[in-house]
Scaffold this motif. Structure first.
Motif, short mmCIF file in Angstrom:
data_model
loop_
_atom_site.label_atom_id
_atom_site.label_comp_id
_atom_site.label_asym_id
_atom_site.label_seq_id
_atom_site.Cartn_x
_atom_site.Cartn_y
_atom_site.Cartn_z
N ARG A 44 -17.39 80.03 -56.49
CA ARG A 44 -17.47 79.68 -55.06
C ARG A 44 -16.18 79.01 -54.63
NH1 ARG A 44 -22.85 78.70 -53.04
NH2 ARG A 44 -21.66 78.60 -51.12
N SER A 45 -15.83 79.19 -53.38
CA SER A 45 -14.62 78.60 -52.84
C SER A 45 -14.82 77.12 -52.54
CB SER A 45 -14.24 79.33 -51.56
OG SER A 45 -13.13 78.73 -50.96
N ALA A 46 -13.74 76.36 -52.60
CA ALA A 46 -13.80 74.93 -52.32
C ALA A 46 -13.12 74.59 -51.00
CB ALA A 46 -13.14 74.16 -53.46
N ILE A 47 -13.02 75.53 -50.10
CA ILE A 47 -12.28 75.33 -48.85
C ILE A 47 -12.86 74.17 -48.03
CG2 ILE A 47 -11.79 76.35 -46.59
CD1 ILE A 47 -11.39 79.01 -48.02
N ALA A 48 -14.17 74.15 -47.84
CA ALA A 48 -14.79 73.15 -46.96
C ALA A 48 -15.14 71.86 -47.69
CB ALA A 48 -16.04 73.74 -46.32
N LEU A 49 -14.77 71.74 -48.94
CA LEU A 49 -15.11 70.54 -49.71
C LEU A 49 -13.99 69.51 -49.64
CD1 LEU A 49 -16.74 72.24 -52.78
CD2 LEU A 49 -17.86 71.29 -50.79
N GLY A 50 -14.29 68.33 -50.14
CA GLY A 50 -13.32 67.24 -50.08
C GLY A 50 -12.17 67.42 -51.04
N GLU A 51 -11.17 66.57 -50.87
CA GLU A 51 -9.97 66.63 -51.70
C GLU A 51 -10.26 66.35 -53.16
OE1 GLU A 51 -6.77 67.52 -51.09
OE2 GLU A 51 -7.61 68.26 -49.21
N ARG A 52 -11.23 65.49 -53.45
CA ARG A 52 -11.55 65.15 -54.84
C ARG A 52 -12.04 66.38 -55.61
NH1 ARG A 52 -12.29 59.42 -55.96
NH2 ARG A 52 -12.69 60.26 -58.02
N LYS A 53 -12.88 67.19 -54.97
CA LYS A 53 -13.37 68.41 -55.62
C LYS A 53 -12.22 69.39 -55.83
CE LYS A 53 -17.98 67.77 -55.20
NZ LYS A 53 -18.99 67.86 -56.19
N LYS A 54 -11.36 69.53 -54.84
CA LYS A 54 -10.21 70.44 -54.95
C LYS A 54 -9.28 70.00 -56.07
CE LYS A 54 -10.29 71.78 -50.10
NZ LYS A 54 -9.55 71.76 -48.83
N GLU A 55 -9.04 68.70 -56.16
CA GLU A 55 -8.17 68.17 -57.22
C GLU A 55 -8.79 68.38 -58.60
OE1 GLU A 55 -7.63 64.14 -56.01
OE2 GLU A 55 -6.20 64.66 -54.42
N THR A 56 -10.11 68.28 -58.69
CA THR A 56 -10.79 68.52 -59.95
C THR A 56 -10.63 69.97 -60.38
OG1 THR A 56 -12.41 66.80 -59.42
CG2 THR A 56 -13.00 68.35 -61.17
N GLY A 79 -16.78 66.38 -68.19
CA GLY A 79 -16.91 65.57 -66.98
C GLY A 79 -16.37 66.29 -65.75
N LYS A 80 -15.25 66.98 -65.91
CA LYS A 80 -14.68 67.73 -64.79
C LYS A 80 -15.61 68.87 -64.38
CE LYS A 80 -9.97 66.75 -66.23
NZ LYS A 80 -8.78 67.31 -66.89
N ILE A 81 -16.18 69.53 -65.37
CA ILE A 81 -17.11 70.63 -65.08
C ILE A 81 -18.33 70.11 -64.33
CG2 ILE A 81 -18.69 72.28 -66.14
CD1 ILE A 81 -16.52 72.60 -68.35
N LEU A 82 -18.84 68.96 -64.72
CA LEU A 82 -20.01 68.39 -64.04
C LEU A 82 -19.69 68.03 -62.58
CD1 LEU A 82 -21.65 66.18 -66.79
CD2 LEU A 82 -22.53 68.27 -65.76
N LYS A 83 -18.46 67.64 -62.30
CA LYS A 83 -18.08 67.30 -60.92
C LYS A 83 -18.13 68.52 -60.00
CE LYS A 83 -16.94 62.94 -61.24
NZ LYS A 83 -17.53 61.90 -60.43
N VAL A 84 -17.86 69.71 -60.54
CA VAL A 84 -17.80 70.92 -59.72
C VAL A 84 -18.81 71.97 -60.20
CG1 VAL A 84 -15.43 70.59 -58.96
CG2 VAL A 84 -15.88 71.78 -61.10
N LYS A 85 -19.92 71.52 -60.75
CA LYS A 85 -20.89 72.44 -61.36
C LYS A 85 -21.48 73.44 -60.37
CE LYS A 85 -24.66 69.11 -60.99
NZ LYS A 85 -23.94 67.91 -60.59
#
Length: 129
Positions: A44-56, A79-85
């Motif tokens: 899935r794209s992270a376009i509409a998500l916050g900067e923290r998710k994009k940085e992850t 931990g990174k995977i869990l942030k953007v699961k």
């Protein structure tokens, strides 16, 4: 509730009742082939998500949809995977299944559809002396 499957001595899951006779039998991974890496694919794209998710995602090495990267099993990677699961698909794979970026590109590339046997350019009159 009792377990629906039981493990037999030859490491094959077998259904414990006749109603599951058509269930698919899966082999358990052997001890010689341990899963040592995560295969992470951005679905899935992270376009509409916050900067923290994009940085992850960037920290995981993911930049575009359908891109696949391999990470060694570690608490940091988990931990990174869990942030953007919600955005990624993760599989556990052995070390021999890990592919570099160039190997993945070669696997995706279609065959040419023909094979060059030789050329007649070397036989031209102006090239012979």
């Amino acid at each position: 509730m009792a377990s629906l499957f039981r493990i037999t001595s030859n490491n094959i899951f077998r259904p414990s009742s006749r109603s599951f006779a058509t269930a698919v039998q899966k082999k358990v991974a052997s001890k010689s082939e341990q899963n040592t890496h995560f295969k992470i694919t951005l679905r899935r794209s992270a376009i509409a998500l916050g900067e923290r998710k994009k940085e992850t995602l960037v920290a995981l090495g993911l930049h575009r949809r359908m891109q696949t990267v391999y990470q060694v099993h570690s608490p940091e990677a988990a931990g990174k995977i869990l942030k953007v699961k919600e955005l990624v698909e993760v599989e556990n794979v052995p070390a021999k299944a890990v592919r570099s970026q160039s190997e993945q590109r070669k696997e995706r590339k279609a065959s040419r559809g023909y094979q060059v046997q030789g050329t007649k350019l070397g036989e031209l009159a102006w090239e012979t002396s």
